[in-house]
Scaffold this motif. Structure first.
Motif, mmCIF file in Angstrom:
data_model
loop_
_atom_site.group_PDB
_atom_site.id
_atom_site.type_symbol
_atom_site.label_atom_id
_atom_site.label_comp_id
_atom_site.label_asym_id
_atom_site.label_seq_id
_atom_site.Cartn_x
_atom_site.Cartn_y
_atom_site.Cartn_z
ATOM 1 N N ILE A 63 0.855 -1.183 0.000
ATOM 2 C CA ILE A 63 0.000 0.000 0.000
ATOM 3 C C ILE A 63 0.890 1.231 0.000
ATOM 4 N N GLU A 64 0.648 2.129 -0.958
ATOM 5 C CA GLU A 64 1.504 3.288 -1.146
ATOM 6 C C GLU A 64 0.731 4.590 -0.960
ATOM 7 N N GLY A 65 1.380 5.535 -0.288
ATOM 8 C CA GLY A 65 0.902 6.909 -0.221
ATOM 9 C C GLY A 65 1.899 7.788 -0.950
ATOM 10 N N SER A 66 1.729 9.092 -0.838
ATOM 11 C CA SER A 66 2.632 10.000 -1.557
ATOM 12 C C SER A 66 4.021 10.087 -0.928
ATOM 13 N N LYS A 67 4.129 9.764 0.376
ATOM 14 C CA LYS A 67 5.439 9.885 1.015
ATOM 15 C C LYS A 67 6.050 8.569 1.483
ATOM 16 N N SER A 68 5.255 7.515 1.634
ATOM 17 C CA SER A 68 5.807 6.235 2.083
ATOM 18 C C SER A 68 4.880 5.094 1.685
ATOM 19 N N ALA A 69 5.345 3.866 1.962
ATOM 20 C CA ALA A 69 4.562 2.673 1.643
ATOM 21 C C ALA A 69 4.727 1.649 2.749
ATOM 22 N N ILE A 70 3.733 0.764 2.863
ATOM 23 C CA ILE A 70 3.813 -0.349 3.801
ATOM 24 C C ILE A 70 3.563 -1.647 3.041
ATOM 25 N N LEU A 71 4.148 -2.714 3.560
ATOM 26 C CA LEU A 71 3.851 -4.060 3.087
ATOM 27 C C LEU A 71 3.242 -4.798 4.259
ATOM 28 N N ILE A 72 2.053 -5.335 4.046
ATOM 29 C CA ILE A 72 1.402 -6.117 5.086
ATOM 30 C C ILE A 72 1.747 -7.572 4.841
ATOM 31 N N ASP A 73 2.523 -8.120 5.738
ATOM 32 C CA ASP A 73 2.976 -9.506 5.764
ATOM 33 C C ASP A 73 4.142 -9.781 4.822
ATOM 34 N N ALA A 74 4.823 -10.906 5.089
ATOM 35 C CA ALA A 74 6.056 -11.237 4.381
ATOM 36 C C ALA A 74 6.043 -12.650 3.814
ATOM 37 N N GLY A 75 4.872 -13.258 3.685
ATOM 38 C CA GLY A 75 4.785 -14.576 3.070
ATOM 39 C C GLY A 75 5.549 -15.641 3.829
ATOM 40 N N THR A 76 5.716 -16.790 3.195
ATOM 41 C CA THR A 76 6.430 -17.908 3.806
ATOM 42 C C THR A 76 7.899 -17.898 3.425
ATOM 43 N N LYS A 77 8.158 -17.894 2.136
ATOM 44 C CA LYS A 77 9.533 -17.844 1.640
ATOM 45 C C LYS A 77 9.503 -17.118 0.304
ATOM 46 N N ILE A 78 9.800 -15.834 0.364
ATOM 47 C CA ILE A 78 9.809 -15.011 -0.844
ATOM 48 C C ILE A 78 11.143 -14.252 -0.864
ATOM 49 N N PRO A 79 12.200 -14.890 -1.351
ATOM 50 C CA PRO A 79 13.491 -14.207 -1.390
ATOM 51 C C PRO A 79 13.410 -12.914 -2.203
ATOM 52 N N GLY A 80 14.028 -11.862 -1.677
ATOM 53 C CA GLY A 80 14.061 -10.584 -2.373
ATOM 54 C C GLY A 80 12.772 -9.784 -2.272
ATOM 55 N N LEU A 81 11.884 -10.147 -1.350
ATOM 56 C CA LEU A 81 10.586 -9.479 -1.236
ATOM 57 C C LEU A 81 10.725 -7.978 -1.010
ATOM 58 N N LYS A 82 11.649 -7.581 -0.159
ATOM 59 C CA LYS A 82 11.821 -6.152 0.124
ATOM 60 C C LYS A 82 12.182 -5.384 -1.154
ATOM 61 N N LYS A 83 13.129 -5.892 -1.920
ATOM 62 C CA LYS A 83 13.544 -5.226 -3.157
ATOM 63 C C LYS A 83 12.402 -5.200 -4.171
ATOM 64 N N ILE A 84 11.664 -6.283 -4.282
ATOM 65 C CA ILE A 84 10.526 -6.331 -5.201
ATOM 66 C C ILE A 84 9.526 -5.225 -4.847
ATOM 67 N N ALA A 85 9.170 -5.150 -3.555
ATOM 68 C CA ALA A 85 8.199 -4.141 -3.102
ATOM 69 C C ALA A 85 8.723 -2.728 -3.339
ATOM 70 N N GLU A 86 9.976 -2.484 -2.991
ATOM 71 C CA GLU A 86 10.546 -1.144 -3.167
ATOM 72 C C GLU A 86 10.680 -0.779 -4.640
ATOM 73 N N ASP A 87 10.941 -1.742 -5.501
ATOM 74 C CA ASP A 87 10.997 -1.461 -6.943
ATOM 75 C C ASP A 87 9.614 -1.094 -7.488
ATOM 76 N N LEU A 88 8.561 -1.709 -6.959
ATOM 77 C CA LEU A 88 7.211 -1.397 -7.427
ATOM 78 C C LEU A 88 6.798 0.025 -7.062
ATOM 79 N N VAL A 89 7.140 0.478 -5.851
ATOM 80 C CA VAL A 89 6.693 1.806 -5.401
ATOM 81 C C VAL A 89 7.753 2.892 -5.515
ATOM 82 N N LYS A 90 8.969 2.506 -5.788
ATOM 83 C CA LYS A 90 10.087 3.475 -5.943
ATOM 84 C C LYS A 90 10.329 4.292 -4.683
ATOM 85 N N LYS A 91 10.124 3.654 -3.514
ATOM 86 C CA LYS A 91 10.402 4.294 -2.227
ATOM 87 C C LYS A 91 10.582 3.218 -1.169
ATOM 88 N N PRO A 92 11.143 3.571 -0.006
ATOM 89 C CA PRO A 92 11.296 2.581 1.066
ATOM 90 C C PRO A 92 9.932 2.044 1.517
#
Length: 168
Positions: free
Chosen positions: A59-88
């Motif tokens: 979920i993204e707003g104009s200044k930041s984003a959150i990810l709700i949950d981290a799945g079971t085994k999703i290597p690189g999840l943080k980078k995937i999420a940050e690449d989609l929203v272009k922010k931390p």
């Protein structure tokens, strides 16, 4: 308020019937571990492939984003999420079961309900734990997510309400 609607993202358990349905949303990222579909311009739903197509929500707003949950085994999840929203991206956890915390070690900090502290494996997360409070608001910039404690599935089960969006 005549048409007050809320998107309630209740991630207290995996719902396999939902995960097995035909998705209408556009796939914006897919690898062997996860597939992300875009629900609207600033909201994504990801399905991991290891356990019951576990769900994560970005979920993204104009200044930041959150990810709700981290799945079971999703290597690189943080980078995937940050690449989609272009922010931390800040990680918040709906509850402490393994199919919701798998990739949390990719984050230096995670938000979780203290009620689930007892079910987390010792040493499962080495970063900083921050504890959610009932009624807490995550202000993402033009979009707010409210924290609502909903114990039942686990003592620390938590629901996140996005009052600015309606999907129906």
């Amino acid at each position: 308020m005549k048409h007050l609607t809320a998107l309630v993202i209740a991630l207290t358990c995996s719902i396999s019937s939902f995960a097995q349905s035909n998705f209408k949303e556009k796939t914006v990222f897919k690898n062997n571990d996860v597939e992300f579909r875009q629900l609207d311009e600033h909201t994504w739903h990801g399905n991991g492939n290891l356990v019951f197509n576990e769900s994560v929500y970005l979920i993204e707003g104009s200044k930041s984003a959150i990810l709700i949950d981290a799945g079971t085994k999703i290597p690189g999840l943080k980078k995937i999420a940050e690449d989609l929203v272009k922010k931390p991206v800040t990680l918040i956890i709906s509850h402490g079961h393994g199919d919701h915390i798998g990739a949390m070690n990719e984050w230096d900090e995670v938000w979780i309900n203290a009620g689930d502290e007892a079910i987390l494996r010792p040493g499962a997360y080495k970063g900083k734990r921050r504890y959610l409070t009932d009624g807490q608001i995550f202000d993402l910039g033009g979009r707010t997510i409210e924290v609502v404690f909903t114990p039942g599935h686990t003592a620390g089960s938590t629901t996140f309400i996005d009052k600015d969006r309606h999907y129906g």
